[in-house]
Each structure stands twice: as structure tokens, then as C-alpha cells.
Design an enzyme around this catalytic site. Sequence first.
Site, PDB file in Angstrom:
ATOM      1  CG  HIS A 188      -2.249  -0.820   0.791  1.00 10.69           C
ATOM      2  ND1 HIS A 188      -2.230  -2.247   1.167  1.00 10.69           N
ATOM      3  CD2 HIS A 188      -3.199  -0.693   0.030  1.00 10.69           C
ATOM      4  CE1 HIS A 188      -3.293  -2.825   0.638  1.00 10.69           C
ATOM      5  NE2 HIS A 188      -4.078  -1.826   0.058  1.00 10.69           N
ATOM      6  NE  ARG A 295      -6.510   0.619  -1.828  1.00  9.53           N
ATOM      7  CZ  ARG A 295      -5.852   0.824  -3.049  1.00  9.53           C
ATOM      8  NH1 ARG A 295      -5.799   2.047  -3.465  1.00  9.53           N
ATOM      9  NH2 ARG A 295      -5.777  -0.226  -3.611  1.00  9.53           N
ATOM     10  CD  GLU A 429     -10.391  -7.527  -2.849  1.00  5.70           C
ATOM     11  OE1 GLU A 429      -9.291  -6.984  -2.979  1.00  5.70           O
ATOM     12  OE2 GLU A 429     -11.335  -7.252  -1.935  1.00  5.70           O
ATOM     13  CG  ASN A 452      -3.627  -4.293  -6.461  1.00  4.54           C
ATOM     14  OD1 ASN A 452      -3.526  -4.133  -7.554  1.00  4.54           O
ATOM     15  ND2 ASN A 452      -4.168  -3.097  -5.596  1.00  4.54           N
ATOM     16  CG  ASP A 453      -6.097  -8.460  -2.180  1.00  5.88           C
ATOM     17  OD1 ASP A 453      -5.033  -8.826  -1.634  1.00  5.88           O
ATOM     18  OD2 ASP A 453      -6.630  -7.513  -1.615  1.00  5.88           O
ATOM     19  NE  ARG A 463      -1.517  -6.231  -2.280  1.00  8.94           N
ATOM     20  CZ  ARG A 463      -2.660  -5.419  -2.204  1.00  8.94           C
ATOM     21  NH1 ARG A 463      -4.022  -6.258  -2.134  1.00  8.94           N
ATOM     22  NH2 ARG A 463      -2.807  -4.196  -2.168  1.00  8.94           N
ATOM     23  CB  CYS A 500     -10.800  -0.328  -8.108  1.00  5.40           C
ATOM     24  SG  CYS A 500     -10.976  -1.731  -7.157  1.00  5.40           S
TER      25      CYS A 500
HETATM   26  C1  PEP Z   1      -7.031  -4.830  -4.978  1.00  6.61           C
HETATM   27  O1  PEP Z   1      -6.902  -5.912  -4.201  1.00  6.61           O
HETATM   28  O2  PEP Z   1      -6.879  -4.929  -6.246  1.00  6.61           O
HETATM   29  C2  PEP Z   1      -7.546  -3.681  -4.588  1.00  6.61           C
HETATM   30  C3  PEP Z   1      -7.838  -2.714  -5.182  1.00  6.61           C
HETATM   31  O3  PEP Z   1      -7.617  -3.355  -3.193  1.00  6.61           O
HETATM   32  P1  PEP Z   1      -6.448  -3.170  -2.148  1.00  6.61           P
HETATM   33  O4  PEP Z   1      -5.183  -2.870  -3.005  1.00  6.61           O
HETATM   34  O5  PEP Z   1      -6.689  -2.185  -1.280  1.00  6.61           O
HETATM   35  O6  PEP Z   1      -6.362  -4.397  -1.245  1.00  6.61           O
HETATM   36 MG    MG Z   2      -7.681  -5.824  -2.262  1.00  4.38          MG
END
Ligand code: PEP
Ligand code: MG
Length: 539
Positions: A188, A295, A429, A452-453, A463, A500
Site C-alpha cells: 500500500h 479505501r 478479488e 492486486n489481491d 503481494r 480498481c
Molecule cells: C485490490 O486488491 O486490487 C484492491 C484494489 O484493493 P487493495 O489494494 O486495497 O487490497
Molecule cells: Mg484488495
Amino acid sequence: MVKFYGKSVYKGMAIGPVVVLKNEEEKVKRKKIEDPEAEIKRVTDAVGMAQEQLQALYDKAVREVGEASAAIFEVHQMMLEDEDYLDAIYSMIRTEGINAEYAVAMTGDNFSAMFAEMDDDYMKARAADVKDISNRLVQCLNGGGGNNLNFSEPSIIVADDLSPSETVQMDKEKILAFVTVHGSSNSHTSILARMMNIPALIGVPLELNKIESGVKAVVDGASGEVIFDPNEFVCEEAEKKLEQEREKLRLLQELKGKETVTRGGRKINLYANIGGVSDVAYVLENDAGGIGLFRSEFLYLGREDFPTEDEQFQAYRQVVQTMAGKKVIIRTLDIGADKQVDYFNLGKEDNPALGYRAIRICLKQPDIFKTQLRALFRATMYGNLSIMYPMITSVEEVEKIYAIVEEVKQELTEAQIQFKLPEQGIMIETPASVMISDKLAQIVDFFSIGTNDLTQYTLAIDRQNEKLDEFYNPHHEAILRMIQMVSDNAHKYGKWAGICGELGADPELTEQFVRMGLDELSVSPSMVLPLRKAIREME
Ligand code: PEP
Ligand code: MG
């Protein structure tokens, strides 16, 4: 002049003074000192500072939770006056000729171990308190409440690693660049750097104790270089590059106010991701069509207790009002994994990314969830607000969410508090949600793919783990096929689908995403205008 290389997570140049954030181990390292009496004076000053902090905490707690719960801070104040404890610290400094931080930390450990072995339960419980006041003293010896995260002038932040709760406390206007020894490109902190348009390097092999705060540095996010104490030539070259970057940005400004539409007439909703109220400024500055991911868990980070319903309501209202009718998608609490908050008492888990997090916390602790939902529903009256639920894996979870939402609506109605019915969507996700996206599409209003997840869970790659950066491949065919499947299933039931996660901002894939039929891309604000340019140039 010394040069190091790291991995770039966001390009761009920066020139300015360095602020080194020391990690906990560094702070209490044993060092020999020359003047024990000066060291003891540092301890007595730190005790004074700690007493003031504890008094302020006591006063705040009395106001917010009452005298009984605040009493612990009084106990800590008394312990800080304890002669045995202070004498042990002073004597260690004098007899061993060592620094105050080490003496305080060791005395804390010794006293804590002694209390823990006592028979009396009350005394046993004091072990944690001694540890706590010793940590506070070490922080005060280092100048205040932990690392001082409020710098007086714009600076390049150099650290071992940064947690989301540390980054959230920083004044973003004062950050020129991030340079960290550890960290992964999907953490993050990296996401935050991209959002704020700040050059960032990770995996830079630095020894923090060899770098002094205040020294000048140049960071080149494109080449992955950081140069400390640069010579005149390096500074001049860096200034030139900075000017070129400014020029590029000026050209992009011409795209403001223009539609995000392909030459063939296909319109894409190009939205931005934010982590807090102040980030809305970046959204407006970059002319995003809306907010595709707020978020909301960032409201919970970097504080000592839960944000109240009213605090949350004020934040959500301010965001939707400022966006003046444009869509604002607020994701409910996604705490856990790398976003840890002490007051949630989540405990240690072997696999936090697969653990008690996000919607799982909300479903098991509905009081926390209902507070947030009430704040969100109240804010629906002030603009175009949608709610999005993270980490969904089943239809049953969505049904449980809806049951709680019904309770909230009923309570608000009974209290005669007005609200509008918001759109309710989910994050896709987890691989499970992809595979049942045909079923989920029938019960939700929209999908937003969290790549991302989704990449982490599909490729079985943490990650956060910097060693695996080279294996973390969101371009993997499995991920791209999943995105296509989600888009198709959404459209089959008349719903919309977007991305996203960070992949949504990857210019190499923009055309492919448009062809896949995706309706929306929500990206860091700094990527809105470059993507608008790419989409407008597309057939
Ligand atoms: C994701 O997982 O792609 C996402 C947008 O949420 P975060 O990165 O906050 O886990
Ligand atoms: Mg996520």
C-alpha cells in the site's frame, strides 16, 4: 557523493533534503557514550515529555470513555516516577557507559520479566505496562511520538520500510520521494506513492545508520537511482529532467475537461482511487470522472481508537459533496493483512492475507460494520454515493451483508434519519468470486476487479513479499481470462464491471481492457490524464 540503485515503483525526479526514519531495533542499539551525566539528563527530559503525553492521553480518555477506563494512564504516570525503575536505568548508564535508549529498553525488559514471574495476578498484569512505558520513553528519547512524521520542509523520506499507518500520518505536501530498503511494488505504500505522484524506490541496499537526516539527495524514479550528497553536475541534470517532467504534465493538462472516449466513440468511465478526504484534491486536479475506490480503512489507520459514526459520516459527506454529483464508490473497511490497527486486537496470524480481514471482520463483528454502514447511508443524502464490499467469496456472504444493511435501514427509518438507496457492488478479488461471478452478478449492482489481491490469490504469491516481485505477474493469462469472464458475466445480467486494482492503470493493457468490454477503470489520480490520452488515441 554516494549512489545506490533500487526498484522503481513510481517514476519521476526529486531533489531535496533527506529525512531518515529509524526502525525500532535501530533506536535501541547499544552504543558506548562519553558523558553519562548528559545521558541521564536526556532520560529525565524524556520522562518529562512522557508525563505530558500521558496526561494528555488521560484527559482525552476521561472525556471519551470515562474516568475508570482512563485510570491506566494515571498508573503509567506513577510507574514513571518509580525510584527503583529510574535508579536501575541511571545505574546502568553510569556503570556500563552506555546510551539512554539501550538502558531504558533493557531495564524495561528486566522489570517486565520480574513482574511476569510474580504470583499475584495484579502484579503479573503490570509486566505489559512496564514494557509500554519503556517503549514510550525510548520514543521520547528519539524526539517524540515514534518517528516524527511531520517534517518542517519538503523532504525525501528514507526508511527501512513504511507501514500504511505511518504513511497515512505524513503530510503529503511535504514528501518529495520515498526510498526504502524493503517493501514490495504492490504494497500500500507503493500504491500511495503512485496516488500522490511521488517518485518511489524500494529494495535500495542502504545502511540507515550511515545516512544523516538533512543531507541533500537526488532520486531518479525512472532509472531507479538515489544519489546522496550529489555534486553540482548531478543537481543540474536533475533540475533539467524535473523541468521536462513539468512540461509533460503541462501538456497533459490540455486533456482536462475532455471526454474519455475512443476514436470509435466508445466511452470509458475513468475514475480515481483515494485513501482519504484530502486525496480528493488530487482527483479534482487530474479531472477524474469520479471516485472508483475510496479505501475507507485508511480512516481507521494511524489512530488509537475506532472512528465514530459521526467522524466517518463527516468524511464521507465531505467527499461526495466535493465531487458534486459525480460517482463516489466507497469500499467498506478492508482492515487486516498489511493494514494492521492495534485497537482491533486482531492477534497474530500465520497467514494474515488469508486470515481474519475485511468483510470477514465486518460479518463477525457487526457492530463495527453497522457503525460504518449508518455513516455511509447518512452520507447518501449529499451526493452520488455507491457502496462496495471487499474480499467476497460467496453468495451467502452477500446475503448476510444485505441482512445487516436491512437492519441499518430499519434503524435509520425508525430514528427518522433520511437516506437514499445507494448502488451496492462488490470487489472481485478472490478466484472464488470470479468463478461464481454469474451468480453474484444477479444479486449485486456492479463488479470492481481488485487485481492486486486477485493476482496474489490466483498465483499464490504474497503481494507483500519483496522476494517474489519477479513472480508477481498480473499479465498472467489466468488473470486476463478471469477479467474477461467477470466482464462477460456482469454484462449478461445488465450490470457494469470495472477494474480498481493497479493493473487498471497499466498502459500496455488499456486497449485490451476496452476490447474486453470493461466499463470503468479506476486508477491513481496521477494516471487519469495519461490514460485519457491513450484511450482518445485508440481506434
Ligand atoms: C485490490 O486488491 O486490487 C484492491 C484494489 O484493493 P487493495 O489494494 O486495497 O487490497
Ligand atoms: Mg484488495
